[in-house]
Design an enzyme around this catalytic site. Structure first.
Site, mmCIF file in Angstrom:
data_model
loop_
_atom_site.group_PDB
_atom_site.id
_atom_site.type_symbol
_atom_site.label_atom_id
_atom_site.label_comp_id
_atom_site.label_asym_id
_atom_site.label_seq_id
_atom_site.Cartn_x
_atom_site.Cartn_y
_atom_site.Cartn_z
ATOM 1 N N LYS A 177 0.812 -1.208 -0.017
ATOM 2 C CA LYS A 177 0.078 -0.028 -0.154
ATOM 3 C C LYS A 177 0.858 1.410 0.138
ATOM 4 O O LYS A 177 1.685 1.492 0.887
ATOM 5 C CB LYS A 177 -0.833 -0.065 1.222
ATOM 6 C CG LYS A 177 -1.770 -1.304 1.314
ATOM 7 C CD LYS A 177 -2.619 -1.285 2.443
ATOM 8 C CE LYS A 177 -1.684 -1.816 3.685
ATOM 9 N NZ LYS A 177 -2.602 -1.887 4.982
ATOM 10 N N THR A 210 -8.372 8.500 9.949
ATOM 11 C CA THR A 210 -7.759 7.402 9.286
ATOM 12 C C THR A 210 -7.506 6.224 10.149
ATOM 13 O O THR A 210 -6.690 5.227 9.873
ATOM 14 C CB THR A 210 -6.465 7.727 8.650
ATOM 15 O OG1 THR A 210 -5.613 8.351 9.504
ATOM 16 C CG2 THR A 210 -6.786 8.405 7.340
ATOM 17 N N GLY A 212 -7.546 2.921 11.617
ATOM 18 C CA GLY A 212 -8.150 1.517 11.353
ATOM 19 C C GLY A 212 -8.395 1.325 9.978
ATOM 20 O O GLY A 212 -8.841 0.311 9.423
ATOM 21 N N THR A 213 -7.782 2.113 8.838
ATOM 22 C CA THR A 213 -7.909 2.003 7.576
ATOM 23 C C THR A 213 -7.339 0.492 7.122
ATOM 24 O O THR A 213 -7.922 0.041 6.276
ATOM 25 C CB THR A 213 -7.327 3.231 6.897
ATOM 26 O OG1 THR A 213 -5.955 3.428 7.094
ATOM 27 C CG2 THR A 213 -8.249 4.271 7.039
ATOM 28 N N GLY A 214 -6.099 0.255 7.608
ATOM 29 C CA GLY A 214 -5.302 -0.888 7.164
ATOM 30 C C GLY A 214 -6.256 -2.140 7.597
ATOM 31 O O GLY A 214 -6.491 -3.121 6.890
ATOM 32 N N CYS A 215 -6.857 -2.125 8.855
ATOM 33 C CA CYS A 215 -7.673 -3.203 9.352
ATOM 34 C C CYS A 215 -8.844 -3.176 8.299
ATOM 35 O O CYS A 215 -9.415 -4.337 7.984
ATOM 36 C CB CYS A 215 -8.056 -3.007 10.727
ATOM 37 S SG CYS A 215 -6.749 -2.768 11.970
#
Length: 273
Positions: A177, A210, A212-215
């Site tokens: 990412k 932003t 928790g965006t990866g989760c």
């Protein structure tokens, strides 16, 4: 009749924006039944992480077995894993069930949005040797890819070099990412066995929400894989969902730090077209 089902193995976020809570919200929003195995309990809010209490490895193992022996999820996602013993327990348990689920997505959560380290330094080698070879897809951001590839990433060519190194660790697909790069356009890169397949472009959204965006992204990918989509479609759909969730929540104030995305904006409007 049967629900599409997924299992998330991750830590609990007491403020609800990341971890198990974000995973369950995402999966539910996308029409997937979410089961969970909690690896750690964090003391955190939008401003930071103030404490981490690991769940005993035997209990983590038991949670996974209870779900796998009964619900038999279509896909599994692993998020925050904090220590060596827990990682060993997860890897050994999942090895017993290989062939019983279709996909394993690993989000290598190492540092929180607020900058707190979430994986103990001495756990990295076990994470790499025991868990990564089980993964269908690994979803590192730039800092995580730098750790896994043991190199600095400054441009797109570096991403290709890093992906090649990470792929040799055993996972089939790697999605690196590019959100940590500056610029109006954010680009994520998908590799299969070290070779670039495609890239996904998205606009940078001006917001501090932003957390928790990866989760959320990895859980959305897991959800679409559970719904029997191919990898490229699952990632593209998950990216669309995440962008919509960020846009819907970009001006909402939850806490005084990095707020969450809006997981329950109207995902039913999404299309594969």
């Amino acid at each position: 009749m049967k629900y599409y089902t997924a299992l998330t193995i991750a830590g609990s976020d007491s403020c609800g924006g990341a971890g198990i809570q974000a995973d369950i919200k995402t999966m539910s929003a996308l029409g997937v039944y979410a089961a969970s195995a909690i690896t750690a309990i964090t003391v955190q809010n939008t401003k930071g992480v103030y404490g981490i209490q690991n769940v005993e490895p035997e209990i983590v193992k038991g949670q996974i077995e209870a779900v796998m022996d009964d619900i038999q999820p279509d896909a599994i996602k692993i998020g925050m894993v904090n220590d060596r013993d827990t990682i060993k327990a997860i890897a050994n348990t999942l090895k017993k069930y290989q062939g019983k689920y279709q996909h394993l997505v690993i989000d290598p959560v190492m540092v929180s949005t607020s900058g707190c380290r979430l994986m103990q330094e001495d756990a990295l080698d076990i994470f790499i040797s025991e868990l990564l070879p089980l993964a269908t897809l690994l979803t590192p951001n730039i800092p995580e890819a730098e750790i896994l590839a043991e190199m600095k990433i400054q441009n797109a060519e570096d991403i290709k070099t890093a992906a090649s190194a990470i792929s040799k660790l055993g996972c089939k697909f790697v999605l690196i990412k590019g959100g940590h790069f500056d610029g109006k356009e954010k680009i994520d890169y998908l590799f299969e066995e070290g070779k670039l397949i495609t890239s996904y472009r998205g606009l940078s959204i001006n917001t501090r929400n932003t957390h928790g965006t990866g989760c959320t992204l990895s859980s959305a990918i897991t959800s679409y894989l559970a719904k029997e989509m191919d990898m490229n479609t699952a990632i593209a759909m998950a990216k669309t969902y995440l962008s919509g969730a960020i846009l819907a929540g970009k001006d909402v104030k939850i806490g005084d730090g990095n707020g969450p995305v809006n997981h329950f904006y109207e995902p039913k409007t999404l299309s594969t077209k």
